[in-house]
Design a protein around this motif. Structure first.
Motif, short mmCIF file in Angstrom:
data_model
loop_
_atom_site.label_atom_id
_atom_site.label_comp_id
_atom_site.label_asym_id
_atom_site.label_seq_id
_atom_site.Cartn_x
_atom_site.Cartn_y
_atom_site.Cartn_z
N ARG A 65 9.68 6.04 -12.16
CA ARG A 65 9.46 6.49 -13.53
C ARG A 65 10.24 7.78 -13.74
O ARG A 65 10.01 8.77 -13.06
CB ARG A 65 7.97 6.70 -13.77
N ASP A 66 11.16 7.76 -14.69
CA ASP A 66 12.04 8.90 -14.94
C ASP A 66 11.27 10.17 -15.30
O ASP A 66 11.67 11.26 -14.92
CB ASP A 66 13.04 8.54 -16.05
N ASP A 67 10.16 10.03 -16.00
CA ASP A 67 9.39 11.20 -16.44
C ASP A 67 8.65 11.89 -15.29
O ASP A 67 8.13 12.99 -15.47
CB ASP A 67 8.43 10.84 -17.55
N LEU A 68 8.61 11.28 -14.12
CA LEU A 68 7.95 11.91 -12.97
C LEU A 68 8.91 12.77 -12.15
O LEU A 68 8.50 13.37 -11.17
CB LEU A 68 7.29 10.86 -12.08
N GLY A 69 10.19 12.77 -12.53
CA GLY A 69 11.17 13.56 -11.79
C GLY A 69 11.29 13.09 -10.36
O GLY A 69 11.37 11.91 -10.08
N GLY A 74 3.05 8.08 -7.72
CA GLY A 74 2.75 7.86 -9.12
C GLY A 74 3.52 6.72 -9.76
O GLY A 74 3.46 6.53 -10.98
N HIS A 75 4.23 5.96 -8.96
CA HIS A 75 5.07 4.89 -9.50
C HIS A 75 4.40 3.51 -9.40
O HIS A 75 4.94 2.52 -9.89
CB HIS A 75 6.41 4.86 -8.76
N ARG A 76 3.23 3.42 -8.78
CA ARG A 76 2.54 2.16 -8.56
C ARG A 76 2.30 1.42 -9.88
O ARG A 76 2.02 2.02 -10.89
CB ARG A 76 1.19 2.39 -7.91
N GLY A 77 2.43 0.08 -9.82
CA GLY A 77 2.03 -0.74 -10.95
C GLY A 77 3.13 -1.31 -11.81
O GLY A 77 2.85 -2.11 -12.70
#
Length: 144
Positions: A65-69, A74-77
């Motif tokens: 996810r780009d917004d997580l840097g 936090g990318h699960r799912g």
């Protein structure tokens, strides 16, 4: 073997030919045949001749996810799937995914997560090989 396709309503589409060598209920060798490429269609009778079934391929990679840097988690799912076939998975917390048991040949791979733009890539699944894709970045959708 010999097989026959009947009641084909369109020259567009694909047929998945599988072989379960060891009897475990999962195909060990596969091949996707494009109906137009083999000349199939409504009212047509075709002879395919010999069809070679390659060993299954595996495609792996990561969806971030780009917004997580540069966050490690936090990318699960995120759903990773081949729209034309029964192949799908979800990514792990680190974004990693694995699509096993793919037929030899080109495949479209879609990456879907609610609230993010859909990404679709074409990849080449090579018989008996493990293919590693470059990381895919998902961008938050601006559509409301």
């Amino acid at each position: 073997g010999l097989f026959r396709l009947e009641s084909i309503a369109s020259a567009r589409g694909e047929v998945l030919v599988t072989l379960d060598v060891d009897g475990d209920g999962k195909p060990d060798r596969q091949r996707v045949l494009d109906l137009a490429a083999v000349g199939a269609g409504p009212g047509k009778t075709i002879a395919l001749g010999q069809v070679t079934l390659g060993l299954n391929a595996t495609i792996a990679g990561a969806v971030l996810r780009d917004d997580l840097g540069s966050a490690a988690g936090g990318h699960r799912g995120t759903t990773v799937l081949v729209p034309e076939g029964p192949y799908a998975t979800t990514c792990a917390d680190d974004g990693s995914f694995l699509l096993p048991d793919l037929p030899d040949g080109p495949v479209n791979i879609a990456f879907f997560r609610d609230g993010y733009d859909l990404v679709v890539l074409e990849a080449m699944a090579r018989a008996g090989e493990d293919v590693r894709l470059a990381p895919v970045r998902l961008v938050r959708s601006t559509a409301r």
